[in-house]
Design a protein around this motif. Sequence first.
Motif, mmCIF file in Angstrom:
data_model
loop_
_atom_site.group_PDB
_atom_site.id
_atom_site.type_symbol
_atom_site.label_atom_id
_atom_site.label_comp_id
_atom_site.label_asym_id
_atom_site.label_seq_id
_atom_site.Cartn_x
_atom_site.Cartn_y
_atom_site.Cartn_z
ATOM 1 N N ALA A 50 -38.601 -11.823 -60.026
ATOM 2 C CA ALA A 50 -38.960 -10.369 -59.841
ATOM 3 C C ALA A 50 -39.839 -10.145 -61.075
ATOM 4 C CB ALA A 50 -37.764 -9.570 -60.298
ATOM 5 N N LYS A 95 -42.610 -10.592 -54.212
ATOM 6 C CA LYS A 95 -41.579 -10.281 -55.044
ATOM 7 C C LYS A 95 -41.273 -8.816 -55.468
ATOM 8 C CE LYS A 95 -42.402 -15.061 -56.592
ATOM 9 N NZ LYS A 95 -42.878 -15.978 -57.959
ATOM 10 N N PRO A 96 -40.111 -8.486 -55.874
ATOM 11 C CA PRO A 96 -39.986 -7.069 -56.339
ATOM 12 C C PRO A 96 -40.532 -6.841 -57.516
ATOM 13 C CG PRO A 96 -37.866 -8.363 -56.469
ATOM 14 C CD PRO A 96 -38.830 -9.262 -55.636
ATOM 15 N N ILE A 98 -41.086 -4.066 -60.714
ATOM 16 C CA ILE A 98 -40.608 -2.736 -61.235
ATOM 17 C C ILE A 98 -41.478 -2.179 -62.312
ATOM 18 C CG2 ILE A 98 -38.486 -1.804 -62.609
ATOM 19 C CD1 ILE A 98 -37.501 -4.749 -61.447
ATOM 20 N N CYS A 116 -45.885 0.078 -57.480
ATOM 21 C CA CYS A 116 -44.738 -0.979 -57.740
ATOM 22 C C CYS A 116 -43.575 -0.487 -56.638
ATOM 23 C CB CYS A 116 -43.979 -0.778 -58.919
ATOM 24 S SG CYS A 116 -45.474 -1.177 -60.340
ATOM 25 N N ASP A 117 -42.772 -1.380 -56.344
ATOM 26 C CA ASP A 117 -41.780 -1.381 -55.647
ATOM 27 C C ASP A 117 -40.575 -0.444 -56.031
ATOM 28 O OD1 ASP A 117 -42.915 -3.165 -53.705
ATOM 29 O OD2 ASP A 117 -42.108 -4.731 -55.061
ATOM 30 N N PHE A 118 -40.197 -0.190 -57.267
ATOM 31 C CA PHE A 118 -39.424 0.363 -58.020
ATOM 32 C C PHE A 118 -39.865 1.229 -59.215
ATOM 33 C CE2 PHE A 118 -37.141 -2.659 -55.760
ATOM 34 C CZ PHE A 118 -36.306 -2.241 -54.989
ATOM 35 N N LEU A 196 -32.359 -7.600 -59.271
ATOM 36 C CA LEU A 196 -33.295 -8.106 -58.358
ATOM 37 C C LEU A 196 -33.552 -9.422 -58.011
ATOM 38 C CD1 LEU A 196 -35.453 -4.858 -58.688
ATOM 39 C CD2 LEU A 196 -34.508 -5.622 -56.538
ATOM 40 N N THR A 201 -34.701 -13.554 -52.599
ATOM 41 C CA THR A 201 -36.004 -13.127 -52.746
ATOM 42 C C THR A 201 -36.832 -13.104 -51.365
ATOM 43 O OG1 THR A 201 -35.777 -14.624 -54.798
ATOM 44 C CG2 THR A 201 -37.968 -13.708 -54.430
ATOM 45 N N ILE A 204 -36.158 -9.840 -49.549
ATOM 46 C CA ILE A 204 -36.953 -8.814 -50.224
ATOM 47 C C ILE A 204 -38.235 -9.095 -49.800
ATOM 48 C CG2 ILE A 204 -37.663 -7.716 -52.384
ATOM 49 C CD1 ILE A 204 -34.915 -8.648 -53.576
ATOM 50 N N LYS A 208 -40.442 -5.838 -47.835
ATOM 51 C CA LYS A 208 -41.474 -5.296 -48.451
ATOM 52 C C LYS A 208 -42.610 -5.073 -47.072
ATOM 53 C CE LYS A 208 -43.303 -5.885 -52.331
ATOM 54 N NZ LYS A 208 -43.480 -6.526 -53.785
#
Length: 257
Positions: A50, A95-96, A98, A116-118, A196, A201, A204, A208
């Motif tokens: 992450a 990869k996530p 944040i 970004c994802d989050f 996360l 992984t 995820i 995405k």
Amino acid sequence: MFETVLYEVRNQVAYITLNRPDKLNAFTEQLNKDIQSAIKSASRDKEVRALVITGAGRAFCSGEDLAGVTDEMDHGEVLRKRYNPMLLELERCEKPVIAAVNGVAAGAGMSLALACDFRIASEKASFVEAFIHVGLVPDAGNLYYLPRLIGHAKAMELAVFGEKIPADKAKDFGLVTEVYSLDNWNDNVAAFAEKLANMPTKAIGLIKRNLKASWHSNLEDYLERDAQSQRIAGQTADHKEGVQAFMEKRKPVFKGD
């Protein structure tokens, strides 16, 4: 390793900290390059599951450093040469990612957070579509991501009026997942990221991909993508671990494989 960002890996999380606090982490050509390189390093590192992008000092990122703007500047070329490669590197990361928005995210700084994802925010954070105040159009992918997150009408409102959006209102709009107090900011960021990092992984990454594809696929093509993605996920060690843990009535231990 980098001139304008700090880079550290802890507990399978890569922390990329924009490090121009005296300039509110405003973008320069070097900062664009460093962010791009740091994301690439984290993407390639098998130990990283992450990423966190945040800012040093009291700002996340205040946008382009206006000290470097001249009347002769071709803003389109600046985007093509500096921002687009950075954002495409972020888009390719499976990869996530944040955005830990610790302070103001304005202009292209807001664009970076949107990509970004989050987005998690401190209680002192704010978002500003600052472009209109200098007669410009939201750029760096801003109007690509913003309506996907909050809808067309609200995106139009934020882009045209350019008003400051405090963290709590950003959460109401759906821009932000969580708002944390400054007292436990670092611990909460780490806990969110490590949660996360301990998830499957590869699944995820496929989520995405599929979410992005859903915006421009017809149903038949998307259903085939579903089947292909699930085939890949079904062959991972994490899937096998998840099923085994379910059968054994225990919490799964995912390793990202």
